[in-house]
Structure formats: C-alpha cells, structure tokens
Design a protein around this motif. Structure first.
Motif, short mmCIF file in Angstrom:
data_model
loop_
_atom_site.label_atom_id
_atom_site.label_comp_id
_atom_site.label_asym_id
_atom_site.label_seq_id
_atom_site.Cartn_x
_atom_site.Cartn_y
_atom_site.Cartn_z
N ASN A 52 0.74 0.37 -6.66
CA ASN A 52 0.33 -0.23 -5.39
C ASN A 52 0.65 0.68 -4.21
O ASN A 52 -0.14 0.81 -3.28
N PHE A 53 1.81 1.32 -4.26
CA PHE A 53 2.18 2.25 -3.18
C PHE A 53 1.22 3.44 -3.15
O PHE A 53 0.76 3.85 -2.08
N VAL A 54 0.91 3.99 -4.32
CA VAL A 54 0.01 5.15 -4.39
C VAL A 54 -1.38 4.78 -3.85
O VAL A 54 -1.98 5.54 -3.08
N LEU A 55 -1.87 3.62 -4.25
CA LEU A 55 -3.19 3.19 -3.77
C LEU A 55 -3.17 2.97 -2.26
O LEU A 55 -4.12 3.35 -1.56
N THR A 56 -2.10 2.38 -1.74
CA THR A 56 -1.97 2.20 -0.29
C THR A 56 -1.92 3.55 0.41
O THR A 56 -2.57 3.76 1.43
N TYR A 57 -1.16 4.47 -0.15
CA TYR A 57 -1.02 5.81 0.42
C TYR A 57 -2.37 6.52 0.51
O TYR A 57 -2.72 7.08 1.55
N CYS A 58 -3.14 6.46 -0.57
CA CYS A 58 -4.43 7.16 -0.61
C CYS A 58 -5.49 6.45 0.23
O CYS A 58 -6.23 7.10 0.97
N ARG A 59 -5.58 5.14 0.10
CA ARG A 59 -6.64 4.41 0.80
C ARG A 59 -6.44 4.43 2.31
O ARG A 59 -7.40 4.50 3.07
N ASN A 60 -5.18 4.36 2.76
CA ASN A 60 -4.91 4.31 4.19
C ASN A 60 -4.57 5.67 4.77
O ASN A 60 -4.28 5.77 5.96
N ASP A 61 -4.60 6.70 3.93
CA ASP A 61 -4.31 8.07 4.36
C ASP A 61 -3.02 8.11 5.19
O ASP A 61 -3.01 8.58 6.33
N LEU A 62 -1.94 7.60 4.59
CA LEU A 62 -0.66 7.51 5.28
C LEU A 62 -0.10 8.90 5.59
O LEU A 62 -0.23 9.82 4.79
N SER A 63 0.55 9.02 6.72
CA SER A 63 1.26 10.25 7.05
C SER A 63 2.59 10.25 6.31
O SER A 63 3.00 9.24 5.73
N ARG A 64 3.28 11.36 6.35
CA ARG A 64 4.59 11.46 5.68
C ARG A 64 5.57 10.43 6.25
O ARG A 64 6.30 9.78 5.51
#
Length: 177
Positions: A52-64
């Motif tokens: 879930n974290f990985v999908l959130t990271y990729c879909r929302n293009d999270l910054s560091r």
C-alpha cells in the motif's frame, strides 16, 4: 508499518525488494522465508503495508520528505532502506503499474481513417447542408481485427476531440512523472 521494526535493515531490504518484485509480476517473498521474525498475520500486515505504501508513493509521486512522513515511526536506517529501494526501482514500479492499467482492456487501436462529407438532403428534409465526419477505426482484439465506423455531426466531433485531448493530457502527465 510498525512491524518492520522487528527485522534488521538487511532483512527489510529483502522484504521490500521482494514485495516490489511481486508488484512487477516476479517472485514474491514467502512467509517461510521470514517465519522466524513474523507470525503469519503479522507477515500479511507487513506485505500489505509495504504494498500500500509503494502504491501510494508511485501513484501520488511523493517527494522524499512526504515519504519520510509516512515512515516516521520506523528507525532512520529502516526509512533509508525503504526509500533507497523505491528510488532504485521507481521506473520498474511505474512501468508495472502502467501495464496493469493497460491490461484492463484487450483491445488496441491499430489504424484509423477519417472523411468529411456534406449532407445535402435527407428523406425528411429537402436541404440540410450539414457537415459530417466519418471515422473508421481498425481495432485489434486479441489477434483478431475488427472495423468500426462512426458518423458524427460537428457537436459530436467537438466532444470527441475534447475527450481525446483530456486523455492526451493525462497520458503526458503520467509520462512526465
């Protein structure tokens, strides 16, 4: 994600890369590999939490910084392990997510042709003088070809162009992220 503190940084790296492999349709880590660290239900929570974290990271293009906020409860070394894995594999992840989205439909546009015609009259009206666009689509569905012809008036054509323009903008946004 709190359960990740139970394992060492090296074990966490194996888990995160294994979950990333699973998202990319490769071999996933198994419970037996980490049964000494986690109970079965904990293992499921760990895998689901990372996924879930990985999908959130990729879909929302999270910054560091945004990603670190999600991982704030983990030790600093664990945070770095997770972020390093995501940075290294971000292109693989985006590609896998795009392929997953593309596989929703088995149909693909192979070719198209269009013509403009002027309708001068019909069986009900003596004179019309309305332009019509005929769009011929060749669609490839699982190896078989299908042809579809669509006739549109100017208003319908404007709606189609607006929809295609919106789809193009969304695609360009995905390509740049």
């Amino acid at each position: 994600m709190d359960l990740l503190s139970k394992c060492s940084a090296e074990q966490l790296s194996k888990i995160v890369h294994g979950v990333l492999d699973g998202i990319c349709d490769r071999k996933q880590p198994t419970f037996s590999d980490f049964s000494e660290i986690f109970a079965l239900e904990e293992w499921w929570q760990v895998k689901d939490g990372i996924r879930n974290f990985v999908l959130t990271y990729c879909r929302n293009d999270l910054s560091r910084e945004q990603a670190l906020q999600y991982l704030a409860k983990l030790p600093a070394k664990h945070q770095e392990v997770v972020l390093d894995a995501l940075v290294v594999r971000s292109n693989d992840m985006r590609h896998a997510l795009m392929n997953g989205t593309n596989s929703v439909s088995q149909a693909a546009l192979k070719d198209f042709d269009w013509k403009i015609q002027l309708a001068l009259a019909s069986d009900k009206v003596a004179t019309i003088y309305q332009p019509l666009v005929t769009l011929d689509l060749d669609i490839d569905e699982c190896g078989s070809n299908r042809s579809t012809s669509i006739e549109m008036n100017p208003d319908e054509m404007k709606k189609l162009v607006a929809a295609l323009d919106g789809a193009n903008r969304a695609l360009m946004q995905l390509k740049t992220s």
